[in-house]
Design an enzyme around this catalytic site. Structure first.
Site, mmCIF file in Angstrom:
data_model
loop_
_atom_site.group_PDB
_atom_site.id
_atom_site.type_symbol
_atom_site.label_atom_id
_atom_site.label_comp_id
_atom_site.label_asym_id
_atom_site.label_seq_id
_atom_site.Cartn_x
_atom_site.Cartn_y
_atom_site.Cartn_z
ATOM 1 N N LEU A 10 -4.386 16.097 2.858
ATOM 2 C CA LEU A 10 -5.138 16.024 3.842
ATOM 3 C C LEU A 10 -4.484 15.101 4.836
ATOM 4 O O LEU A 10 -4.352 15.039 6.137
ATOM 5 C CB LEU A 10 -6.148 14.778 3.303
ATOM 6 C CG LEU A 10 -7.771 15.313 2.256
ATOM 7 C CD1 LEU A 10 -8.282 14.754 1.398
ATOM 8 C CD2 LEU A 10 -8.512 16.500 3.262
ATOM 9 N N GLY A 11 -3.755 14.461 4.414
ATOM 10 C CA GLY A 11 -2.831 13.485 5.395
ATOM 11 C C GLY A 11 -1.701 12.769 4.137
ATOM 12 O O GLY A 11 -1.803 12.586 2.746
ATOM 13 N N MET B 132 2.270 5.207 1.372
ATOM 14 C CA MET B 132 2.161 4.896 -0.088
ATOM 15 C C MET B 132 2.279 6.360 -1.121
ATOM 16 O O MET B 132 2.502 6.368 -2.237
ATOM 17 C CB MET B 132 0.765 4.029 -0.234
ATOM 18 C CG MET B 132 0.382 3.495 -2.220
ATOM 19 S SD MET B 132 0.700 2.242 -2.305
ATOM 20 C CE MET B 132 -1.160 1.687 -2.737
ATOM 21 N N ASP C 19 -4.457 -3.706 6.874
ATOM 22 C CA ASP C 19 -3.438 -2.792 7.445
ATOM 23 C C ASP C 19 -4.490 -2.243 8.799
ATOM 24 O O ASP C 19 -4.389 -0.806 8.887
ATOM 25 C CB ASP C 19 -3.247 -1.923 6.494
ATOM 26 C CG ASP C 19 -2.131 -0.730 6.902
ATOM 27 O OD1 ASP C 19 -1.731 -1.597 8.287
ATOM 28 O OD2 ASP C 19 -1.393 -0.539 6.079
HETATM 29 N N1 LIG Z 1 -11.201 9.603 1.604
HETATM 30 C C1 LIG Z 1 -10.130 9.960 2.672
HETATM 31 N N2 LIG Z 1 -10.975 11.721 3.483
HETATM 32 C C2 LIG Z 1 -10.171 12.280 4.179
HETATM 33 N N3 LIG Z 1 -9.114 12.226 4.186
HETATM 34 C C3 LIG Z 1 -8.237 11.065 4.201
HETATM 35 C C4 LIG Z 1 -8.959 10.532 3.362
HETATM 36 N N4 LIG Z 1 -8.275 9.125 2.569
HETATM 37 C C5 LIG Z 1 -6.807 9.960 3.595
HETATM 38 N N5 LIG Z 1 -7.216 10.736 4.075
HETATM 39 C C6 LIG Z 1 -6.191 10.923 5.572
HETATM 40 O O1 LIG Z 1 -4.684 10.997 4.778
HETATM 41 C C7 LIG Z 1 -4.257 9.574 5.494
HETATM 42 C C8 LIG Z 1 -3.303 8.899 4.292
HETATM 43 O O2 LIG Z 1 -4.201 8.253 3.849
HETATM 44 P P1 LIG Z 1 -3.845 6.831 3.241
HETATM 45 O O3 LIG Z 1 -4.749 6.139 2.072
HETATM 46 O O4 LIG Z 1 -4.015 5.440 4.828
HETATM 47 O O5 LIG Z 1 -2.130 6.606 2.590
HETATM 48 P P2 LIG Z 1 -1.034 5.747 2.691
HETATM 49 O O6 LIG Z 1 -1.497 4.065 2.305
HETATM 50 O O7 LIG Z 1 -0.054 6.620 1.702
HETATM 51 O O8 LIG Z 1 -1.238 5.313 3.773
HETATM 52 C C9 LIG Z 1 -4.951 9.157 6.698
HETATM 53 O O9 LIG Z 1 -4.528 9.114 7.540
HETATM 54 C C10 LIG Z 1 -5.966 10.415 6.344
HETATM 55 O O10 LIG Z 1 -5.495 10.938 7.461
HETATM 56 MG MG LIG Z 2 -2.962 4.449 5.646
#
Ligand SMILES: Nc1ncnc2c1ncn2[C@@H]1O[C@H](COP(=O)(O)OP(=O)(O)O)[C@@H](O)[C@H]1O
Ligand SMILES: [Mg+2]
Length: 248
Positions: free
Chosen positions: A26-27, A31, A147
């Site tokens: 998804l992304g 982290m 953040d």
């Molecule tokens: N619950 C979720 N449902 C759908 N997509 C998500 C969800 N959580 C995160 N994402 C996707 O994954 C990406 C990275 O998640 P994130 O928690 O921000 O990771 P990191 O801590 O590595 O930055 C987000 O920018 C979004 O695109």
């Molecule tokens: Mg993030």
């Protein structure tokens, strides 16, 4: 986050903790990786966050990342609000913690800005109001997000605006987790007091929200968020105070 999720050649459709089958990416962020997965017990789709794992990562750093991921789940789970991602579980698998949370079907604000450029003022106002409500709930529960930025704001297809990624959040009364060489947040959304290494408060999250709302254009995102700092490139740490013009 939609049907056109990024391809996932390396998922191998892994089954995490005997229950969550990883389907597609998804992304990704600082982290780790967030996967779309199927919960084979409850027969529903979920999002599963995997902490970055690498054999090159020193053991101490890995351990810190694991603790951080557990704290992320704990911080987010304290906040019960429509605008905050719901954490279902934290499971241990492959010697690492994994966060299982609700799947938000839609796109991140960062992806929307990147694809479509500036948003209409009405849309920006709505996003601002919703993120503000989410932050109120978080602050009311003693949680500082720390953040707030477009990549951490999810715009669900059904209209919800969802704040996610409590990866560097702090919880009132909890001891801070310090990580050497840590990136403390995205520079363009970082409140001045945080850039100066002072104690942040709820106002610091509101400052980031204000910065987020003034940067809804593609050009701004690319030039500001991605420009390397000539003083501390490629990373941003509290030790670099010159970028904001606040240090000497
Ligand atoms: N619950 C979720 N449902 C759908 N997509 C998500 C969800 N959580 C995160 N994402 C996707 O994954 C990406 C990275 O998640 P994130 O928690 O921000 O990771 P990191 O801590 O590595 O930055 C987000 O920018 C979004 O695109
Ligand atoms: Mg993030």
């Amino acid at each position: 986050m939609n049907d056109h999720d990024k391809a996932s050649p390396d998922s191998g459709e892994r089954l995490v903790a005997g229950r969550y089958r990883l389907r597609s990416v998804l992304g990704t962020g600082g982290m780790g990786t967030v996967w779309r997965a199927s919960d084979e017990v409850l027969h529903r789709d979920v999002a599963v966050k995997e902490v970055r794992a690498s054999i090159d990562l020193p053991a101490e750093r890995s351990r810190q990342l694991h603790v951080r991921l557990e704290r992320e789940a704990w911080a987010a789970a304290r906040v019960n609000a429509r605008g905050v991602v719901t954490v279902h579980d934290v499971v241990n698998f492959d010697d690492r913690p994994w966060i299982v949370m609700e799947l938000v079907r839609g796109r991140s604000l960062a992806d929307v800005i990147s694809a479509e450029g500036a948003l209409a003022p009405k849309a920006v106002a709505r996003i601002g109001t919703e993120v503000l409500a989410a932050l109120r709930a978080a602050h009311g529960a003693g949680v500082l997000h720390r953040d707030v930025k477009p990549a951490n704001v999810l715009l669900a297809d059904e209209g919800r605006v969802v704040l996610t990624d409590f990866g560097i959040a702090t919880v009132e009364g909890d001891t801070a987790l310090t990580m050497t060489g840590e990136i403390v947040g995205s520079p363009e959304y970082l409140a001045p007091e945080r850039a100066l290494g002072r104690t942040p408060g709820t106002a610091s999250d509101l400052w980031s929200l204000g910065a987020l709302l003034t940067r809804p254009s593609k050009d701004a995102r690319h030039s500001a968020e991605r420009a390397p700092c000539r003083h501390c490139a490629p990373s941003w740490t509290t030790s670099c105070r010159r970028r904001t013009g606040l240090g000497r």
